[in-house]
Design an enzyme around this catalytic site. Structure first.
Site, PDB file in Angstrom:
ATOM      1  N   PRO A   1       9.073   0.602  -7.398  1.00 58.04           N
ATOM      2  CA  PRO A   1       9.293   0.409  -5.961  1.00 58.04           C
ATOM      3  C   PRO A   1       8.776   1.593  -5.152  1.00 58.04           C
ATOM      4  O   PRO A   1       8.780   2.720  -5.639  1.00 58.04           O
ATOM      5  CB  PRO A   1      10.817   0.307  -5.836  1.00 58.04           C
ATOM      6  CG  PRO A   1      11.371   0.917  -7.080  1.00 58.04           C
ATOM      7  CD  PRO A   1      10.336   0.747  -8.143  1.00 58.04           C
ATOM      8  N   ASP A   2       8.290   1.336  -3.928  1.00 59.23           N
ATOM      9  CA  ASP A   2       7.908   2.438  -3.042  1.00 59.23           C
ATOM     10  C   ASP A   2       9.157   2.918  -2.302  1.00 59.23           C
ATOM     11  O   ASP A   2      10.279   2.504  -2.629  1.00 59.23           O
ATOM     12  CB  ASP A   2       6.757   2.033  -2.110  1.00 59.23           C
ATOM     13  CG  ASP A   2       7.126   0.918  -1.135  1.00 59.23           C
ATOM     14  OD1 ASP A   2       8.311   0.523  -1.074  1.00 59.23           O
ATOM     15  OD2 ASP A   2       6.226   0.423  -0.421  1.00 59.23           O
ATOM     16  N   PHE A   3       8.999   3.788  -1.319  1.00 64.61           N
ATOM     17  CA  PHE A   3      10.145   4.265  -0.540  1.00 64.61           C
ATOM     18  C   PHE A   3      10.505   3.291   0.570  1.00 64.61           C
ATOM     19  O   PHE A   3      11.651   2.930   0.736  1.00 64.61           O
ATOM     20  CB  PHE A   3       9.815   5.620   0.108  1.00 64.61           C
ATOM     21  CG  PHE A   3      10.069   6.818  -0.759  1.00 64.61           C
ATOM     22  CD1 PHE A   3      10.620   6.688  -2.027  1.00 64.61           C
ATOM     23  CD2 PHE A   3       9.766   8.092  -0.302  1.00 64.61           C
ATOM     24  CE1 PHE A   3      10.857   7.803  -2.825  1.00 64.61           C
ATOM     25  CE2 PHE A   3       9.999   9.211  -1.086  1.00 64.61           C
ATOM     26  CZ  PHE A   3      10.541   9.067  -2.347  1.00 64.61           C
ATOM     27  N   ARG A   4       9.480   2.899   1.350  1.00 59.69           N
ATOM     28  CA  ARG A   4       9.769   2.350   2.670  1.00 59.69           C
ATOM     29  C   ARG A   4       9.539   0.865   2.864  1.00 59.69           C
ATOM     30  O   ARG A   4       9.784   0.364   3.959  1.00 59.69           O
ATOM     31  CB  ARG A   4       8.985   3.145   3.733  1.00 59.69           C
ATOM     32  CG  ARG A   4       9.483   4.564   3.875  1.00 59.69           C
ATOM     33  CD  ARG A   4       8.660   5.413   4.804  1.00 59.69           C
ATOM     34  NE  ARG A   4       9.134   6.805   4.789  1.00 59.69           N
ATOM     35  CZ  ARG A   4       8.798   7.709   3.882  1.00 59.69           C
ATOM     36  NH1 ARG A   4       7.945   7.386   2.917  1.00 59.69           N
ATOM     37  NH2 ARG A   4       9.295   8.927   3.923  1.00 59.69           N
TER      38      ARG A   4
ATOM     39  N   ASN B   1       2.031  10.431  -5.597  1.00 59.42           N
ATOM     40  CA  ASN B   1       2.881   9.788  -6.595  1.00 59.42           C
ATOM     41  C   ASN B   1       3.223  10.720  -7.742  1.00 59.42           C
ATOM     42  O   ASN B   1       2.486  11.654  -8.049  1.00 59.42           O
ATOM     43  CB  ASN B   1       2.207   8.518  -7.120  1.00 59.42           C
ATOM     44  CG  ASN B   1       2.078   7.469  -6.034  1.00 59.42           C
ATOM     45  OD1 ASN B   1       2.763   7.562  -5.015  1.00 59.42           O
ATOM     46  ND2 ASN B   1       1.221   6.501  -6.240  1.00 59.42           N
TER      47      ASN B   1
ATOM     48  N   ASP C   1       4.192   9.249 -10.715  1.00 63.59           N
ATOM     49  CA  ASP C   1       4.270   8.345 -11.869  1.00 63.59           C
ATOM     50  C   ASP C   1       3.164   8.588 -12.899  1.00 63.59           C
ATOM     51  O   ASP C   1       3.169   7.964 -13.962  1.00 63.59           O
ATOM     52  CB  ASP C   1       4.266   6.873 -11.400  1.00 63.59           C
ATOM     53  CG  ASP C   1       3.059   6.524 -10.531  1.00 63.59           C
ATOM     54  OD1 ASP C   1       1.964   7.089 -10.736  1.00 63.59           O
ATOM     55  OD2 ASP C   1       3.222   5.657  -9.641  1.00 63.59           O
TER      56      ASP C   1
ATOM     57  N   HIS D   1       2.705  16.139  -4.792  1.00 59.91           N
ATOM     58  CA  HIS D   1       4.158  16.233  -4.863  1.00 59.91           C
ATOM     59  C   HIS D   1       4.616  16.483  -6.295  1.00 59.91           C
ATOM     60  O   HIS D   1       5.732  16.145  -6.657  1.00 59.91           O
ATOM     61  CB  HIS D   1       4.797  14.982  -4.267  1.00 59.91           C
ATOM     62  CG  HIS D   1       4.507  14.823  -2.793  1.00 59.91           C
ATOM     63  ND1 HIS D   1       4.709  13.645  -2.114  1.00 59.91           N
ATOM     64  CD2 HIS D   1       4.030  15.710  -1.880  1.00 59.91           C
ATOM     65  CE1 HIS D   1       4.352  13.824  -0.831  1.00 59.91           C
ATOM     66  NE2 HIS D   1       3.930  15.058  -0.674  1.00 59.91           N
TER      67      HIS D   1
HETATM   68  P1  CNA Z   1       5.975   4.843   1.295  1.00 61.75           P
HETATM   69  O1  CNA Z   1       6.377   5.604   2.487  1.00 61.75           O
HETATM   70  O2  CNA Z   1       7.015   4.046   0.598  1.00 61.75           O
HETATM   71  O3  CNA Z   1       4.763   3.894   1.749  1.00 61.75           O
HETATM   72  C1  CNA Z   1       4.176   2.971   0.890  1.00 61.75           C
HETATM   73  C2  CNA Z   1       3.106   2.226   1.675  1.00 61.75           C
HETATM   74  O4  CNA Z   1       2.407   1.370   0.787  1.00 61.75           O
HETATM   75  C3  CNA Z   1       3.676   1.368   2.794  1.00 61.75           C
HETATM   76  O5  CNA Z   1       2.889   1.501   3.948  1.00 61.75           O
HETATM   77  C4  CNA Z   1       3.577  -0.061   2.216  1.00 61.75           C
HETATM   78  O6  CNA Z   1       3.387  -1.035   3.183  1.00 61.75           O
HETATM   79  C5  CNA Z   1       2.362   0.062   1.344  1.00 61.75           C
HETATM   80  N1  CNA Z   1       2.317  -0.885   0.225  1.00 61.75           N
HETATM   81  C6  CNA Z   1       3.319  -1.262  -0.596  1.00 61.75           C
HETATM   82  N2  CNA Z   1       2.885  -2.134  -1.526  1.00 61.75           N
HETATM   83  C7  CNA Z   1       1.554  -2.304  -1.293  1.00 61.75           C
HETATM   84  C8  CNA Z   1       0.533  -3.079  -1.901  1.00 61.75           C
HETATM   85  N3  CNA Z   1       0.776  -3.847  -2.980  1.00 61.75           N
HETATM   86  N4  CNA Z   1      -0.709  -3.019  -1.382  1.00 61.75           N
HETATM   87  C9  CNA Z   1      -0.986  -2.252  -0.299  1.00 61.75           C
HETATM   88  N5  CNA Z   1      -0.068  -1.508   0.318  1.00 61.75           N
HETATM   89  C10 CNA Z   1       1.186  -1.519  -0.177  1.00 61.75           C
HETATM   90  O7  CNA Z   1       5.305   5.799   0.202  1.00 61.75           O
HETATM   91  P2  CNA Z   1       4.354   7.043   0.429  1.00 61.75           P
HETATM   92  O8  CNA Z   1       3.716   7.311  -0.873  1.00 61.75           O
HETATM   93  O9  CNA Z   1       3.512   6.920   1.614  1.00 61.75           O
HETATM   94  O10 CNA Z   1       5.441   8.179   0.728  1.00 61.75           O
HETATM   95  C11 CNA Z   1       5.363   9.350   0.169  1.00 61.75           C
HETATM   96  C12 CNA Z   1       6.425   9.580  -0.940  1.00 61.75           C
HETATM   97  C13 CNA Z   1       6.826   8.388  -1.737  1.00 61.75           C
HETATM   98  C14 CNA Z   1       5.823  10.495  -1.935  1.00 61.75           C
HETATM   99  O11 CNA Z   1       6.487  11.702  -1.914  1.00 61.75           O
HETATM  100  C15 CNA Z   1       5.984   9.843  -3.306  1.00 61.75           C
HETATM  101  O12 CNA Z   1       6.313  10.786  -4.286  1.00 61.75           O
HETATM  102  C16 CNA Z   1       7.094   8.902  -3.124  1.00 61.75           C
HETATM  103  N6  CNA Z   1       7.185   7.819  -4.127  1.00 61.75           N
HETATM  104  C17 CNA Z   1       6.380   7.765  -5.224  1.00 61.75           C
HETATM  105  C18 CNA Z   1       6.474   6.729  -6.130  1.00 61.75           C
HETATM  106  C19 CNA Z   1       5.558   6.718  -7.324  1.00 61.75           C
HETATM  107  O13 CNA Z   1       5.244   7.767  -7.887  1.00 61.75           O
HETATM  108  N7  CNA Z   1       5.082   5.534  -7.738  1.00 61.75           N
HETATM  109  C20 CNA Z   1       7.393   5.706  -5.924  1.00 61.75           C
HETATM  110  C21 CNA Z   1       8.233   5.790  -4.797  1.00 61.75           C
HETATM  111  C22 CNA Z   1       8.102   6.840  -3.906  1.00 61.75           C
END
Ligand code: CNA
Length: 280
Positions: A45-48, A119, A121, A138
């Site tokens: 899952p993402d954050f937002r 990320n 991951d 990060h």
């Molecule tokens: P965020 O703020 O959650 O933004 C994610 C963005 O990606 C949003 O604009 C979504 O609309 C978009 N999105 C989601 N799914 C898709 C898709 N399938 N295709 C296209 N766009 C999509 O996350 P950010 O990375 O911008 O925020 C920064 C934080 C989140 C960092 O410090 C990360 O470490 C942290 N994070 C990382 C992970 C990971 O390592 N996978 C997971 C969750 C959070």
């Protein structure tokens, strides 16, 4: 505002135009910026994202506010919620997406200058992006240390703790401080080499931004360091960070894997991409 003026560098303001720019040999230095959205299709899952993002699903951790789980001062007092989450997010459980594979393909073709990822991951590396091309802005789960005396903690022991879901502590008997993976929490400095490498944005011929809300600074400032006339392409579910306002900005809105496949088609790289993805 979205720029409706004609592009300066691209033959057209769409993925076909960007593909033509690359295939003409003019995009020698490509910089890629990634965020959590590139990994959602891998099951992380993402954050937002509303509904599916971590911030909407942390109620069970009983946090004062969602970001607290990644806040260093909260962690000092309450490390448990972070370790509950770490167990779910720990690298090794997930498979790179086709978008991760695309970055590895750019590297194979000697077109990738640098990948800046937010990320933690490690999926870019797992897809085959060479470690010396990656700036993990990060940090990552690759190493961990005591937050007090900074002594490194053994990786195998870390895995055992995470799997059991309990909080590791410094093995120095005098110290016994909390151990935390070397991921950057809110309230912590970014790794030193992040600042050292940002000049690469100023030298880039092309910047691809994939799956990020561009809301966490200083990372979110990177697209602003690109020279005038150098194209920036946003692969994201929605428009973010003011991308689209410059003459050569391209918006590839929607699911990034679908857009990346479309891009690979335009480049004539689709078969190679699918093959590479299947091999990782
Ligand atoms: P965020 O703020 O959650 O933004 C994610 C963005 O990606 C949003 O604009 C979504 O609309 C978009 N999105 C989601 N799914 C898709 C898709 N399938 N295709 C296209 N766009 C999509 O996350 P950010 O990375 O911008 O925020 C920064 C934080 C989140 C960092 O410090 C990360 O470490 C942290 N994070 C990382 C992970 C990971 O390592 N996978 C997971 C969750 C959070």
């Amino acid at each position: 505002s979205i720029s409706n003026g004609p592009p300066v560098t691209l033959p057209s303001k769409d993925l076909d135009g960007v593909a033509e720019y690359i295939n003409s040999g003019r995009a020698k230095r490509i910089v890629v910026l990634t965020g959590a959205g590139i990994s959602t299709a891998a099951g992380i899952p993402d954050f937002r994202s509303p509904g599916t993002g971590l911030y909407d699903n942390l109620s069970r951790l009983d946090l004062p506010y969602a970001e607290a789980v990644f806040d260093i001062s909260y962690f000092r007092e309450h490390p448990e919620p972070f370790y509950i989450l770490a167990r779910e997010l720990y690298p090794g459980k997930f498979h790179p997406t086709v978008s991760h594979a695309f970055i590895a393909l750019l590297a194979q073709k000697n077109l990738l200058d640098t990948l800046f990822t937010q990320n933690i991951d490690c999926l870019e590396r797992r897809a085959g992006v060479p470690g010396d091309k990656v700036v993990e802005a990060h940090g990552s789960f690759a190493t961990q240390r005591c937050i007090e005396c900074k002594k490194e903690f053994d990786g195998d022991k870390m895995v055992e703790h995470v799997e059991r879901g309990d909080v590791p502590r410094c093995e120095d008997k005098e110290c016994k401080g909390l151990v935390k993976p070397d991921i950057v929490f809110f309230g912590e400095m970014l790794p030193k080499h992040f600042d050292r490498e940002t000049y690469r944005l100023g030298m880039a011929d092309l910047v691809l931004i994939i799956g990020t809300s561009l809301s966490v600074y200083p990372f979110a400032a990177l697209p602003g360091m690109v020279q005038e006339g150098k194209p920036r392409v946003l692969f994201n579910l929605q428009r973010v960070g003011g991308i689209g306002a410059k003459s050569d900005d391209v918006l590839a809105l929607g699911d990034c894997d679908a857009q990346v496949r479309k891009f690979a088609d335009a480049l004539g790289w689709r078969d190679e991409l699918e093959k590479l993805w299947k091999s990782v």
